[in-house]
Design an enzyme around this catalytic site. Structure first.
Site, PDB file in Angstrom:
ATOM      1  N   HIS A 416       0.849  -1.011   0.439  1.00  0.00           N
ATOM      2  CA  HIS A 416      -0.372  -0.117   0.021  1.00  0.00           C
ATOM      3  C   HIS A 416       0.433   1.427   0.531  1.00  0.00           C
ATOM      4  O   HIS A 416       0.696   2.493  -0.974  1.00  0.00           O
ATOM      5  CB  HIS A 416      -0.710  -0.232   1.318  1.00  0.00           C
ATOM      6  N   GLU A 678      43.113  -3.591 -26.013  1.00  0.00           N
ATOM      7  CA  GLU A 678      43.069  -2.594 -24.737  1.00  0.00           C
ATOM      8  C   GLU A 678      44.562  -2.623 -24.435  1.00  0.00           C
ATOM      9  O   GLU A 678      45.083  -2.880 -23.217  1.00  0.00           O
ATOM     10  CB  GLU A 678      42.542  -3.339 -23.612  1.00  0.00           C
ATOM     11  N   ASN A 701      40.985   2.979 -21.322  1.00  0.00           N
ATOM     12  CA  ASN A 701      41.878   2.466 -20.297  1.00  0.00           C
ATOM     13  C   ASN A 701      43.261   2.049 -20.190  1.00  0.00           C
ATOM     14  O   ASN A 701      44.391   2.561 -19.303  1.00  0.00           O
ATOM     15  CB  ASN A 701      41.246   3.355 -18.532  1.00  0.00           C
ATOM     16  N   CYS A 749      34.172   2.487 -25.416  1.00  0.00           N
ATOM     17  CA  CYS A 749      34.317   2.288 -23.915  1.00  0.00           C
ATOM     18  C   CYS A 749      35.047   3.285 -22.998  1.00  0.00           C
ATOM     19  O   CYS A 749      36.179   2.474 -22.879  1.00  0.00           O
ATOM     20  CB  CYS A 749      34.093   1.546 -23.024  1.00  0.00           C
TER      21      CYS A 749
END
Length: 796
Positions: A416, A678, A701, A749
């Protein structure tokens, strides 16, 4: 003369004025959907004409209107007094004999040999309109049996038209009191006291995402879930793959289900009582997968029939093991929401968490916490204070409208308090268990529901930021795909409304850390786990699973599936686990299965783990989760990405290992496997990697730190780290050119394209296919890409 009674078989959706929205809907389903396999218990309804006759026969119409005319409509200071007087007039009145006789006659027609138990529910004649549901405003009575008891229950339903909450609800929604009449529906009871019951929505109730069905359930009668007295089990089912006949259950969450409502003993004055749920049943889902799919298919049929999103109640009969739909009404909150208008809240500082629970809404509110034990404490609450209580019911409605946030000990997402919070657009944290103890009356607190599915109550007033964004005015780039970097499944549905081309990086580490918690190999080799404390923790988090490996596959597949469903049919690229050894060791039971390394960043991580005997069995579980998502659940928009793949030979080993574990591109032509670019070797030998893999994703990175020889985690040399360094950009440029020459998709990314417009321009000029952003950087990233594409189109 109009009838006093209408059978469900004589009733349809056009009879709202006669029998109210609830009963009209039951009649509609009984007549139109039973032939499609949906079970609706038979019954009948008293009509609005019968209610008028009740008032006229007792000559109380004018008296009630006179009482209501004295209502303080400014402060509602005398609401309870007015309600008591109106209900007294109704209670002291007598049910006319001719109406009582017809009620008894139709009740007898519901059974053959002996009286049956029925549910007697109120249904207002203005009920379930698009902008007002009347849900929970009037009374329902369960386990009613015998002629006299049924007539009395109908009388009580009539009286409930004048509860304080119902009077206030009509005032708030602009309904004239004398224009709203009441019908009582009398329906065969489903013996859910011996099984389970619950509710369902044909959309996701927090975000309004429309491609899922949300079911929630508890043991016993359904009043506990409607009132929010217990935390229910929850199930999410994806509509598009459900229609394809797939096992479309994308998420299951087990609730505590501490109480079970059952029939009271014959000698009891009450018709129902609550008992403590046995521990075994608390740890058991109320529905099996076949039952979940059956209810979801029924929900689809109901939604298609009514041509709108629906709010449904269901019940399972413990004597026959049959499922039933016992109510369906239009969903009235998210179906009217403008999904193009997004409000973003963000806490700007950290605080001390006092308690936590289910987050309802995605907002933040600060204010004075007021502990209220019952609606009788209403006078203690000032406008825009924060209510803290054990549990709420419809009797709380007039008070809740003054609150800026709601905090409860009990309840789940369909309780509720949750429903009212959504209707009012305020944050709520429900099911905290200890809120009334952890929070002091008068204490200043911050209620935060912007951090995922868990809501937090922090001590003091914390700074937060609110943004309102109209995404319909945002133009996506013409040539460059804009994708999201995601980790938390609980944020997926809301983020799906943002302009995007899918998910360019789904990090598994968050799902493993938060939803699995244990080390994969500790689950594979559970009996061999030496740490007794870790073993006990694993036993606790895997309750209900005799096979700990199955727990891992279920949890991981559900996390992936939730995100894949949110963005379906757009690509969702799942990066297989990329923990370093020191990070893996921190998972429960992890230390036993991880070697110690001097430099984990360059050690046993990514692809090297997948074919190694030290982790191969764990990688098998990751592959099993992907296979389940793609094949069983039907979410074939999921692609796979392999991180930190140092050599071409290593790439071949990983692909062969995946093939052994059922992820075989020659058997599944739609399966695509990407590789992270990477490591300098990925760039230098990009053509050879392109022969193995279907796409590249630049991890800027790692590529930058390995190009520059900089540990990005070291504060001593962090000033040298920059993705905009000429050497790093040269590596990125080289791999983009090589990928394009090979006709292989390549994306990136990272944060830099949103932080630095010139870096976004560099990527666009080099011919990048897609750029993936964290959610908080997406809009800025889109702006930067649009500028870059515009500059590229302009003549030199």
């Amino acid at each position: 003369m109009e009838p006093y009674i209408k059978k469900f078989s004589e009733t349809g959706i056009d009879d709202v004025a006669s029998v109210g929205g609830k009963n009209a809907s039951l009649g509609e389903m009984y007549n139109k959907l039973s032939s499609k396999g949906i079970r609706v218990p038979d019954g009948f309804a008293t009509t609005s004409y019968a209610f008028k006759k009740f008032l006229e026969a007792n000559k109380i119409t004018d008296a009630i209107q006179q009482v209501l005319s004295s209502l303080d409509k400014k402060n509602y200071s005398n609401l309870d007094e007015i309600s008591a007087k109106a209900r007294a007039l109704m209670s002291n009145a007598k049910m006319p004999d001719e109406i009582a006789k017809e009620i008894i006659q139709h009740y007898h027609e519901l059974y053959k040999n002996k009286p049956v138990e029925v549910a007697v529910r109120s249904s207002a004649t203005a009920e379930d309109l698009p902008n007002a549901s009347f849900a929970g405003q009037h009374e329902s009575y369960l386990n009613i049996k015998g002629d006299k008891a049924v007539v009395e229950a109908v009388h009580k339903c009539f009286t409930s038209l004048y509860t304080a909450r119902a009077i206030k609800y009509r005032e708030d929604n602009g309904f004239e009191h004398d224009k709203v009449l009441l019908s009582a529906g009398v329906q065969k009871m489903v013996r859910s006291d011996k099984a389970c019951s619950g509710v369902g929505f044909t959309l996701e109730p927090e975000s309004g995402f429309r491609d899922v069905i949300h079911l929630a359930g508890v043991w016993g009668l359904g009043e506990n879930i409607v009132q929010g007295a217990v935390t229910p089990d929850e199930f999410y089912i994806f509509k598009p793959t459900l229609r394809q006949g797939k096992n479309a259950i994308i998420q299951k969450k087990i609730g505590s289900k501490l109480q079970t409502m059952v029939y009271a003993h014959k000698k009891s004055t009450a018709s129902t009582i609550n008992i403590s749920t046995p521990l075994k049943k608390r740890n058991q889902y109320v529905l099996n997968d076949d039952e979940i799919i059956q209810l979801a298919n029924w929900a689809l049929l109901i939604e298609e029939h009514y041509q709108r999103q629906m709010d449904i109640e269901w019940a399972k009969d413990g004597l026959t093991n049959e499922l039933f739909i016992i109510q369906a009404r239009p969903e009235t909150v998210h179906s009217q929401k403008n999904t193009a208008l997004i409000e973003e809240y963000e806490l700007k500082e950290k605080g001390t968490a006092l308690t936590s629970g289910n987050a309802i809404g995605e907002k933040v509110a600060t204010g004075i916490a007021r502990i209220l034990l019952s609606p009788n404490d209403a006078s203690k609450l000032k406008q825009d204070e924060i209510i803290v209580t054990d549990i709420t019911s419809p009797d709380w409605d007039p008070i809740l409208k003054k609150a800026s946030a709601i905090i409860t000990n009990k309840g789940g997402r369909t309780s509720h308090a949750s429903i009212v919070a959504r209707e009012q657009g305020v944050p709520a944290v429900v099911g905290c268990t200890d809120a009334t103890v952890a929070i002091k009356d008068g204490q200043t607190v911050t209620v935060s529901c912007c951090e995922g599915s868990t809501g937090y109550v922090y001590d003091g007033k914390l700074n937060f930021e609110k943004k309102e964004i109209d995404i319909s005015k945002l133009k996506k780039p013409d040539s460059t795909e804009v994708m999201l970097i995601l980790a938390d499944p609980d944020k997926a549905f809301q983020l799906s409304f943002y302009p995007n081309d899918g998910v360019g990086l789904l990090r598994l580490e968050f799902i493993i850390t938060h939803f699995i918690q244990a080390h994969t190999m500790a689950l594979v080799n559970f009996e061999s786990v030496k740490d007794k404390t870790a073993k006990q923790k694993i036993k606790k988090i895997t309750q209900g699973y005799s096979d700990k490996k199955e727990f891992f596959v279920d949890r991981l597949s559900q996390g992936i599936a939730t995100i894949a469903a949110a963005f379906y049919p757009k690509d969702v690229i799942v990066r297989m686990s990329d923990f370093k050894t020191n990070e893996y060791a921190n998972l429960i039971g992890g230390k036993q299965f991880e070697p110690e390394e001097e430099n984990p960043m360059l050690g046993f991580r990514g692809a090297s783990r997948y074919y190694s005997n030290l982790y191969k069995d764990g990688f098998k579980l990751e592959c099993s989760a992907i296979k389940k998502v793609r094949e069983e659940m039907g979410l074939n928009n999921v692609k796979i990405m392999i991180p930190f793949c140092r050599t071409v030979e290593e790439g071949k080993k990983v692909i062969q290992t995946m093939k052994e574990f059922g992820l075989n591109r020659s058997e599944d032509e739609s399966l695509e496997i990407y590789v992270m670019a990477e490591i300098p070797s990925n760039v230098l030998l990009a053509e050879q990697f392109a022969e193995l893999f279907d796409g590249f994703s630049i991890g800027s990175n790692d590529l930058t730190q390995l190009t520059l020889g900089v540990d990005r985690d070291s504060t001593l040399v962090s000033g040298i780290f920059s993705e905009q360094n000429e050497a790093a950009k040269e590596m990125i440029s080289m791999v983009i050119k090589k990928a394009n020459a090979c006709g292989t998709h390549i994306g990136l990314c990272g944060q830099a394209p949103s932080d630095f417009p010139e870096f976004a321009q560099f990527l666009v000029e080099e011919g990048i296919n897609s750029i993936s952003f964290n959610a908080d950087a997406l809009l800025k990233g889109i702006e930067n890409i649009n500028k870059a594409e515009k500059a590229l189109r302009l003549p030199a």
